[in-house]
Design a protein around this motif. Structure first.
Motif, PDB file in Angstrom:
ATOM      1  N   VAL A  29       0.835  -1.203   0.000  1.00 59.04           N
ATOM      2  CA  VAL A  29       0.000   0.000   0.000  1.00 59.04           C
ATOM      3  C   VAL A  29       0.870   1.254   0.000  1.00 59.04           C
ATOM      4  CG1 VAL A  29      -1.732   1.279   1.272  1.00 59.04           C
ATOM      5  CG2 VAL A  29      -1.916  -1.168   1.093  1.00 59.04           C
ATOM      6  N   HIS A  30       1.993   1.194   0.713  1.00 58.42           N
ATOM      7  CA  HIS A  30       2.910   2.337   0.678  1.00 58.42           C
ATOM      8  C   HIS A  30       3.462   2.532  -0.728  1.00 58.42           C
ATOM      9  CE1 HIS A  30       3.828   2.207   5.275  1.00 58.42           C
ATOM     10  NE2 HIS A  30       2.567   2.381   4.974  1.00 58.42           N
ATOM     11  N   LEU A  33       1.028   4.332  -2.753  1.00 54.11           N
ATOM     12  CA  LEU A  33       0.965   5.751  -2.400  1.00 54.11           C
ATOM     13  C   LEU A  33       2.101   6.535  -3.036  1.00 54.11           C
ATOM     14  CD1 LEU A  33      -0.148   6.277   1.233  1.00 54.11           C
ATOM     15  CD2 LEU A  33      -1.231   6.873  -0.899  1.00 54.11           C
ATOM     16  N   LEU A  36       1.436   7.141  -6.506  1.00 52.30           N
ATOM     17  CA  LEU A  36       0.508   8.267  -6.647  1.00 52.30           C
ATOM     18  C   LEU A  36       1.277   9.591  -6.650  1.00 52.30           C
ATOM     19  CD1 LEU A  36      -2.528   8.725  -6.691  1.00 52.30           C
ATOM     20  CD2 LEU A  36      -2.454   9.027  -4.257  1.00 52.30           C
ATOM     21  N   ILE A  59      -3.721  12.732 -14.059  1.00 57.09           N
ATOM     22  CA  ILE A  59      -4.248  12.561 -12.705  1.00 57.09           C
ATOM     23  C   ILE A  59      -5.582  11.817 -12.745  1.00 57.09           C
ATOM     24  CG2 ILE A  59      -5.002  13.755 -10.624  1.00 57.09           C
ATOM     25  CD1 ILE A  59      -2.318  14.506 -10.839  1.00 57.09           C
ATOM     26  N   ILE A  60      -6.482  12.224 -13.664  1.00 55.61           N
ATOM     27  CA  ILE A  60      -7.815  11.627 -13.656  1.00 55.61           C
ATOM     28  C   ILE A  60      -7.731  10.135 -13.951  1.00 55.61           C
ATOM     29  CG2 ILE A  60     -10.045  11.588 -14.823  1.00 55.61           C
ATOM     30  CD1 ILE A  60      -9.756  14.557 -15.277  1.00 55.61           C
ATOM     31  N   TYR A  62      -4.820   7.964 -14.284  1.00 57.96           N
ATOM     32  CA  TYR A  62      -3.916   7.105 -13.515  1.00 57.96           C
ATOM     33  C   TYR A  62      -4.218   7.162 -12.025  1.00 57.96           C
ATOM     34  CZ  TYR A  62      -1.140   5.819 -17.475  1.00 57.96           C
ATOM     35  OH  TYR A  62      -0.729   5.277 -18.654  1.00 57.96           O
ATOM     36  N   ALA A  63      -4.245   8.388 -11.465  1.00 56.42           N
ATOM     37  CA  ALA A  63      -4.478   8.475 -10.026  1.00 56.42           C
ATOM     38  C   ALA A  63      -5.928   8.145  -9.704  1.00 56.42           C
ATOM     39  CB  ALA A  63      -4.128   9.877  -9.538  1.00 56.42           C
ATOM     40  N   GLY A  64      -6.853   8.632 -10.534  1.00 58.10           N
ATOM     41  CA  GLY A  64      -8.262   8.501 -10.171  1.00 58.10           C
ATOM     42  C   GLY A  64      -8.821   7.127 -10.426  1.00 58.10           C
ATOM     43  N   ALA A  65      -8.368   6.444 -11.463  1.00 59.58           N
ATOM     44  CA  ALA A  65      -8.995   5.162 -11.782  1.00 59.58           C
ATOM     45  C   ALA A  65      -8.047   4.004 -11.557  1.00 59.58           C
ATOM     46  CB  ALA A  65      -9.476   5.177 -13.228  1.00 59.58           C
ATOM     47  N   MET A  67      -4.943   3.614 -10.139  1.00 53.87           N
ATOM     48  CA  MET A  67      -4.344   3.343  -8.837  1.00 53.87           C
ATOM     49  C   MET A  67      -5.383   2.949  -7.794  1.00 53.87           C
ATOM     50  SD  MET A  67      -1.412   3.378  -9.649  1.00 53.87           S
ATOM     51  CE  MET A  67      -0.488   3.004  -8.206  1.00 53.87           C
ATOM     52  N   VAL A  68      -6.625   3.462  -7.949  1.00 57.93           N
ATOM     53  CA  VAL A  68      -7.670   3.029  -7.018  1.00 57.93           C
ATOM     54  C   VAL A  68      -7.928   1.543  -7.189  1.00 57.93           C
ATOM     55  CG1 VAL A  68     -10.070   3.318  -6.377  1.00 57.93           C
ATOM     56  CG2 VAL A  68      -8.730   5.301  -6.912  1.00 57.93           C
ATOM     57  N   LEU A  69      -7.909   1.086  -8.442  1.00 56.29           N
ATOM     58  CA  LEU A  69      -8.104  -0.351  -8.678  1.00 56.29           C
ATOM     59  C   LEU A  69      -6.943  -1.160  -8.097  1.00 56.29           C
ATOM     60  CD1 LEU A  69      -9.602  -0.426 -12.240  1.00 56.29           C
ATOM     61  CD2 LEU A  69     -10.713  -0.894 -10.091  1.00 56.29           C
ATOM     62  N   LEU A  71      -5.136  -0.323  -5.508  1.00 57.45           N
ATOM     63  CA  LEU A  71      -5.346  -0.335  -4.055  1.00 57.45           C
ATOM     64  C   LEU A  71      -6.421  -1.354  -3.684  1.00 57.45           C
ATOM     65  CD1 LEU A  71      -5.544   3.216  -2.512  1.00 57.45           C
ATOM     66  CD2 LEU A  71      -4.093   1.348  -1.862  1.00 57.45           C
ATOM     67  N   PHE A  72      -7.476  -1.347  -4.470  1.00 61.04           N
ATOM     68  CA  PHE A  72      -8.607  -2.247  -4.233  1.00 61.04           C
ATOM     69  C   PHE A  72      -8.132  -3.693  -4.211  1.00 61.04           C
ATOM     70  CE2 PHE A  72     -13.019  -3.513  -5.365  1.00 61.04           C
ATOM     71  CZ  PHE A  72     -13.653  -2.749  -4.427  1.00 61.04           C
TER      72      PHE A  72
ATOM     73  N   ALA B 116     -10.046  15.954 -11.425  1.00 58.85           N
ATOM     74  CA  ALA B 116      -8.810  15.322 -10.978  1.00 58.85           C
ATOM     75  C   ALA B 116      -8.698  15.382  -9.455  1.00 58.85           C
ATOM     76  CB  ALA B 116      -7.604  16.007 -11.623  1.00 58.85           C
ATOM     77  N   SER B 119     -10.950  13.029  -7.676  1.00 57.21           N
ATOM     78  CA  SER B 119     -10.515  11.636  -7.664  1.00 57.21           C
ATOM     79  C   SER B 119      -9.365  11.440  -6.681  1.00 57.21           C
ATOM     80  CB  SER B 119     -10.135  11.174  -9.069  1.00 57.21           C
ATOM     81  OG  SER B 119      -9.128  11.993  -9.591  1.00 57.21           O
ATOM     82  N   TYR B 123      -9.021   9.047  -2.285  1.00 51.12           N
ATOM     83  CA  TYR B 123      -7.973   8.282  -1.601  1.00 51.12           C
ATOM     84  C   TYR B 123      -8.045   8.447  -0.103  1.00 51.12           C
ATOM     85  CZ  TYR B 123      -5.519   6.913  -5.735  1.00 51.12           C
ATOM     86  OH  TYR B 123      -5.202   6.318  -6.903  1.00 51.12           O
ATOM     87  N   GLU B 152     -17.857   8.569 -10.475  1.00 46.41           N
ATOM     88  CA  GLU B 152     -17.007   9.553 -11.138  1.00 46.41           C
ATOM     89  C   GLU B 152     -17.196   9.491 -12.648  1.00 46.41           C
ATOM     90  OE1 GLU B 152     -12.752   9.355 -10.144  1.00 46.41           O
ATOM     91  OE2 GLU B 152     -13.466  10.845  -8.714  1.00 46.41           O
TER      92      GLU B 152
END
Lengths: 172, 323
Positions: A29-30, A33, A36, A59-60, A62-65, A67-69, A71-72, B116, B119, B123, B152
């Motif tokens: 998880v680190h 992060l 991110l 950001i939208i 890679y970070a928004g979709a 990386m959330v997956l 983490l999931f 952005a 999203s 986190y 989103e």
């Protein structure tokens, strides 16, 4: 040294450092992060190149979709065991030395051979005159239409594949 | 020249952020009053006249509470999670135009910037849920992850129609494009999808599954106490403010007031803030009216109704624009 160069040097060094942190963390998880943080740095570098649209999309998407997956999935796998185990093989100093030597060679070769090309048609003024989004859109739908369509077909195949795999068979 | 620009930006940031924080604390008061009266109660009455000092009392209380850390928690992530949430929520205010020509940063990708940051804000909840190392927090975090990703997409797609009609992602340009008629009249389907999506996005009732108190204690915030809990609260209400402001800018004509000569002297900021508060009232109204959705209902609603509806709206708008 100008301010621009200083900013670029900060981003180059920080991105290298963060990438190292991503692969050396014990806790996945680190790692996610730090990844991110790395993506935010990449987005800032895009801004630095006047590619504001790419920065936002970075950001939208890679970070928004994505990386959330990540983490999931990591959370569902419950990798607490990873934290206690030894992370690397004992040979890692040897490989680090080999990588360092190769990197020096690589940089020497690249700095000798690669010549910077002449400036293209998409200069900062050209992009400013019609906006970043419009420039990207025009290029994407004229010059690179075929690769764009191929990419969308690949994504469609992935979506259909996911549905096929996830769908329960009804006849049994 | 550059120095005065930097100074002026700092002053703008200081003014806007302090006003936003004050609003955030009084939005909590507003909500308690509104919901109280909707349920035939009085709401806060004790501290000050009609409880007007209640938010200040709450803030002081939160500041002085003990900051408890669960023994098996992931310390650094546990500390950083609420801060990410607040930063993402407050950062978005930078691109919101409050009246003509006033936005801290008038950038061409304003709309995308807000998407952005929202999203990034998700986190905070996911990480808080994971770092607390507690069942309830974890379930809340997972629910939030799935919910925020799903909604989103619907929210982004509903805003594509706005970008098509105004031909820009700059929020000031979007407001200018609405000088003839507001986009709520030309994009009613997009407005509907957007309103539902932002309720899910800010984790508000009836979509407050990540903190559903009847089943998950307080969801992702279960293990938090003191000012860190307060930061989550702040992020939620600042997020509501930002999303309401975005709805006003994109669909309700921004600072554009009614075209009556008698009211011409009223500054645009007043109309903007009035519309934002009307929208926030709408949030409270929905919370007091509707029961919470079940989790599978929420997901199937998002994927099977709102995303197709928003997609159809995009195609339809693009066709109209082409003709």
């Amino acid at each position: 040294m100008t301010v621009h160069q200083l900013i670029f040097i900060y981003f180059a060094i920080a991105m290298t450092g963060i990438s190292l942190l991503v692969v050396t963390r014990r806790n996945p998880v680190h790692s996610v992060l730090f990844m991110l943080v790395l993506f935010v740095h990449i987005a800032a570098l895009y801004l630095f190149l006047n590619a504001e649209f790419l920065a936002a999309v970075q950001i939208i998407v890679y970070a928004g979709a994505i990386m959330v997956l990540f983490l999931f999935v990591i959370m569902l796998l419950n990798l607490r065991r990873e934290e206690t185990e030894e992370k690397f093989h004992r040979q890692w100093p040897v490989s680090a030395g080999a990588v360092a030597v190769l990197a020096v060679f690589f940089i020497m070769i690249v700095s000798k051979i690669v010549v910077l090309p002449a400036l293209g048609e998409y200069s900062i003024d050209a992009i400013r005159s019609e906006g970043s989004i419009m420039t990207v859109g025009k290029v994407l739908f004229t010059k690179y239409l075929l690769p764009f369509e191929i990419a969308s077909i690949i994504l469609l195949v992935a979506i259909i594949g996911a549905i096929v795999l996830a769908k329960k068979s009804t006849n049994s | 020249m550059t120095f005065s620009l930097v100074l002026w930006t700092f002053i703008k940031v200081a003014i806007v952020v302090s006003i936003l924080m004050l609003h955030v604390s009084y939005v909590v008061y507003f909500e308690r009053k509104v919901i109280g009266h909707m349920q035939a109660r009085m709401g806060p009455m004790r501290v000050g006249w009609h409880g007007l000092l209640q938010p200040i009392a709450d803030a002081i209380k939160l500041f002085f509470k003990e900051d408890i850390m669960p023994s098996q928690a992931d310390k650094s992530i546990f500390y950083i999670a609420p801060i990410i949430g607040v930063l993402a929520a407050i950062g978005s205010i930078a691109v919101i135009p409050m009246w003509d020509g006033f936005a801290i940063a008038n950038i061409n990708i304003g709309l995308l910037f807000i998407l952005a940051l929202s999203s990034v804000g998700s986190y905070s909840i996911i990480l808080a849920g994971w770092a607390s190392n507690s069942k309830y927090s974890f379930l809340g975090g997972l629910r939030s992850a799935a919910q925020v990703i799903s909604y989103e997409i619907a929210m982004g797609l509903s805003l594509v129609g706005i970008m098509l009609l105004s031909g820009s992602a700059n929020l000031t340009d979007i407001v200018h494009a609405q000088s003839d008629y507001w986009f709520i009249f030309t994009q009613p389907a997009a407005f509907f999808v957007f309103v539902v999506a932002i309720i899910a996005e800010t984790n508000r009732a009836p979509f407050d599954l990540p903190e559903a108190e009847t089943e998950l204690v307080a969801g992702y915030a279960t293990e938090y106490s003191g000012i860190r809990f307060g930061l989550f609260f702040m992020a939620e209400y600042a997020g509501m403010f930002i999303m309401s402001a975005l709805a006003v800018v994109c669909f309700l004509g921004g600072w554009d007031g009614p075209d009556i000569r008698l009211l011409a002297w009223v500054p645009g900021f007043v109309w903007f803030i009035l519309k934002v508060y009307a929208f926030i009232f709408f949030y409270f109204w929905i919370r007091a009216t509707l029961p919470r959705y079940r989790y599978d209902q929420l997901m199937s609603l998002g994927w099977k109704l709102f995303i197709p509806l928003a997609l159809a709206n995009v195609v339809f708008t693009a066709l109209l624009k082409l003709l």
